[in-house]
Design an enzyme around this catalytic site. Sequence first.
Site, PDB file in Angstrom:
ATOM      1  N   LYS A  61       8.555  59.686  35.967  1.00 40.15           N
ATOM      2  CA  LYS A  61       9.278  60.561  36.121  1.00 40.15           C
ATOM      3  C   LYS A  61      10.806  59.098  35.344  1.00 40.15           C
ATOM      4  O   LYS A  61      11.575  59.084  34.826  1.00 40.15           O
ATOM      5  CB  LYS A  61       9.826  61.259  36.648  1.00 40.15           C
ATOM      6  CG  LYS A  61       9.919  62.830  37.040  1.00 40.15           C
ATOM      7  CD  LYS A  61      10.394  62.494  38.391  1.00 40.15           C
ATOM      8  CE  LYS A  61       9.699  63.486  39.465  1.00 40.15           C
ATOM      9  NZ  LYS A  61       9.743  62.491  40.674  1.00 40.15           N
ATOM     10  N   LYS A  89       6.871  48.660  40.967  1.00 39.38           N
ATOM     11  CA  LYS A  89       9.114  49.130  40.688  1.00 39.38           C
ATOM     12  C   LYS A  89       9.781  48.071  40.835  1.00 39.38           C
ATOM     13  O   LYS A  89      10.664  47.503  39.805  1.00 39.38           O
ATOM     14  CB  LYS A  89       9.177  49.940  41.090  1.00 39.38           C
ATOM     15  CG  LYS A  89       8.103  51.473  40.625  1.00 39.38           C
ATOM     16  CD  LYS A  89       8.873  52.879  41.770  1.00 39.38           C
ATOM     17  CE  LYS A  89       8.157  53.790  41.102  1.00 39.38           C
ATOM     18  NZ  LYS A  89       8.476  55.038  41.544  1.00 39.38           N
ATOM     19  N   LYS A 126       0.512  55.600  33.540  1.00 41.95           N
ATOM     20  CA  LYS A 126       0.649  57.416  34.054  1.00 41.95           C
ATOM     21  C   LYS A 126       2.857  58.349  33.813  1.00 41.95           C
ATOM     22  O   LYS A 126       3.173  57.088  33.035  1.00 41.95           O
ATOM     23  CB  LYS A 126       0.729  57.380  36.030  1.00 41.95           C
ATOM     24  CG  LYS A 126       1.913  57.115  36.492  1.00 41.95           C
ATOM     25  CD  LYS A 126       1.307  57.646  37.967  1.00 41.95           C
ATOM     26  CE  LYS A 126       2.972  57.925  38.367  1.00 41.95           C
ATOM     27  NZ  LYS A 126       4.129  58.370  38.163  1.00 41.95           N
TER      28      LYS A 126
HETATM   29  P1  ATP Z   1       8.762  58.132  40.003  1.00 39.55           P
HETATM   30  O1  ATP Z   1       8.778  57.635  38.751  1.00 39.55           O
HETATM   31  O2  ATP Z   1      10.079  58.520  40.481  1.00 39.55           O
HETATM   32  O3  ATP Z   1       8.007  57.702  41.159  1.00 39.55           O
HETATM   33  P2  ATP Z   1       6.532  59.903  39.258  1.00 39.55           P
HETATM   34  O4  ATP Z   1       6.683  61.119  38.560  1.00 39.55           O
HETATM   35  O5  ATP Z   1       5.523  59.394  40.300  1.00 39.55           O
HETATM   36  O6  ATP Z   1       8.487  59.874  39.423  1.00 39.55           O
HETATM   37  P3  ATP Z   1       6.639  61.481  42.134  1.00 39.55           P
HETATM   38  O7  ATP Z   1       7.978  62.705  42.939  1.00 39.55           O
HETATM   39  O8  ATP Z   1       6.578  60.075  42.510  1.00 39.55           O
HETATM   40  O9  ATP Z   1       6.772  61.209  41.282  1.00 39.55           O
HETATM   41  O10 ATP Z   1       4.976  61.806  42.738  1.00 39.55           O
HETATM   42  C1  ATP Z   1       5.592  63.731  42.706  1.00 39.55           C
HETATM   43  C2  ATP Z   1       3.640  64.118  42.653  1.00 39.55           C
HETATM   44  O11 ATP Z   1       3.166  63.468  41.697  1.00 39.55           O
HETATM   45  C3  ATP Z   1       3.375  63.034  44.010  1.00 39.55           C
HETATM   46  O12 ATP Z   1       1.716  63.701  44.272  1.00 39.55           O
HETATM   47  C4  ATP Z   1       2.124  62.134  42.247  1.00 39.55           C
HETATM   48  O13 ATP Z   1       1.278  61.845  42.774  1.00 39.55           O
HETATM   49  C5  ATP Z   1       2.270  63.362  41.204  1.00 39.55           C
HETATM   50  N1  ATP Z   1       2.403  62.356  39.833  1.00 39.55           N
HETATM   51  C6  ATP Z   1       3.214  61.874  39.544  1.00 39.55           C
HETATM   52  N2  ATP Z   1       2.605  61.501  38.419  1.00 39.55           N
HETATM   53  C7  ATP Z   1       1.617  61.947  38.132  1.00 39.55           C
HETATM   54  C8  ATP Z   1       0.781  62.345  36.876  1.00 39.55           C
HETATM   55  N3  ATP Z   1       1.520  61.207  35.605  1.00 39.55           N
HETATM   56  N4  ATP Z   1      -0.536  62.499  36.610  1.00 39.55           N
HETATM   57  C9  ATP Z   1      -0.587  63.000  38.499  1.00 39.55           C
HETATM   58  N5  ATP Z   1      -0.146  63.248  39.485  1.00 39.55           N
HETATM   59  C10 ATP Z   1       1.215  62.343  39.185  1.00 39.55           C
HETATM   60 MG    MG Z   2       6.081  58.177  41.505  1.00 36.25          MG
END
Ligand code: ATP
Ligand code: MG
Length: 414
Positions: A281, A183, A278
């Site tokens: 968001k 990041k 992956k």
């Molecule tokens: P950011 O990109 O802002 O980090 P994110 O999509 O990774 O957002 P988080 O809020 O960091 O989302 O993660 C929330 C939960 O969702 C965590 O338990 C994380 O492990 C899970 N998670 C995030 N992305 C994935 C994915 N692509 N597949 C499965 N689990 C996910």
């Molecule tokens: Mg995340």
Amino acid sequence: MSRSLIARLSIIPNSSFRLLSLRIRCGGSSRSQSYVSSGIPVSMSPTFPVAASGFRCHCTEREVLGRSASPKKKRVVSGVQPTGSIHLGNYLGAIKNWVLLQDNYETLFFIADLHAITLPYDAPQLSETTRNTAAIYLACGVDTSKASVFVQSHVHAHVELMWLLSSDTPTGWLNRMIQFKEKSVKAGNENVGAALLTYPVLMAADILLYQSDFVPVGDDQMQHLELTRELAEKINNLYGGRKWKKLGGKGGTLFKVPEALIQPTGARVMSLTDGLSKMSKSDPSDMSRINILDPKDVISNKIKRCKTDSPPGLEFDNPERPECNNLLSIYQLVTGKTKEDVALECQSMNWGTFKTILTDALVNHLHPIQIRYKEILSDAAYLNQILSEGAARAAELAEPTLNNIYEAKGFLRK
Ligand code: ATP
Ligand code: MG
């Protein structure tokens, strides 16, 4: 784990949660982005390499069963950041699993608003996305008669404990976090805020504050969870036991060492535009993800345009075809079909036909959640009350741990 949950999981082939006693060193070799799905369950999420990526996992279902013999419910804590839109990865990798867990564990699910400010964010939007995220939890089936739902910043102990943990967290551990490396490069190294480096300490505080037994997370958070475990052990050794007793404390361990609770599949839903990254968001392209609240036409458009490949037929587990594996996995998870059934159903399909049935499956799965979401959001008083009760409960649980750590670190108490 109670008998009823075991029974429920056992009728879902390969879908039981795995308990991981992770033994990686923080910052161990950087993970390969590629993966092969390992056995996809019915009605649960797709793809995920449990033992890949340098992690050594001791996954024993017997251990889960043995641990759950105690009548006292084990505690589970988890959260999602209110950054942007909650997507299919968050849902399949985290929130959907919480709904299973809440019947059999003492569960605390928070909206991780303090984590949402680690990268530049839109301040006027934060409170709204926080409420929306809470509403999504409830719409997805989190039941507040069983689980506590609260906003992280409403429980001050999170930030307090983070500071107390920070002094014992080597910066070397933080510098090695893969998410920090990835990041910070994306954000332009020089300009990233210190919070991006230190947020794993906040995550450790989120978990240790509640003496959590298990933390359900997606694959992307496993390294942070291992840091949490290392930190708990370090602090127990540095300040716990007899040293704490000498300072007037009760002695023993200060923190329970938590364990990752993850599914064999679904912990890593991949991007629609790149099957090796992956779904996130923070991906600047909204086309890379299906958001839980995406309307039908948006879902249809995203699936129409998502990345595919040219070999004939569709198949799971071909490392040369990560997009194919990901899309089949998503289809399997939202339909609740078995991997074998999906493999058979789709083996001779072309992308056009498959994309139509995948779109229908996604729309059918997400539509009821979207209806509930609107209902919940329309009742502001109800949501406020849920969040206020959840925060009160969480604060009550957090207080003894916070007091203990102040005491063990030698602070003068009021
Ligand atoms: P950011 O990109 O802002 O980090 P994110 O999509 O990774 O957002 P988080 O809020 O960091 O989302 O993660 C929330 C939960 O969702 C965590 O338990 C994380 O492990 C899970 N998670 C995030 N992305 C994935 C994915 N692509 N597949 C499965 N689990 C996910
Ligand atoms: Mg995340």
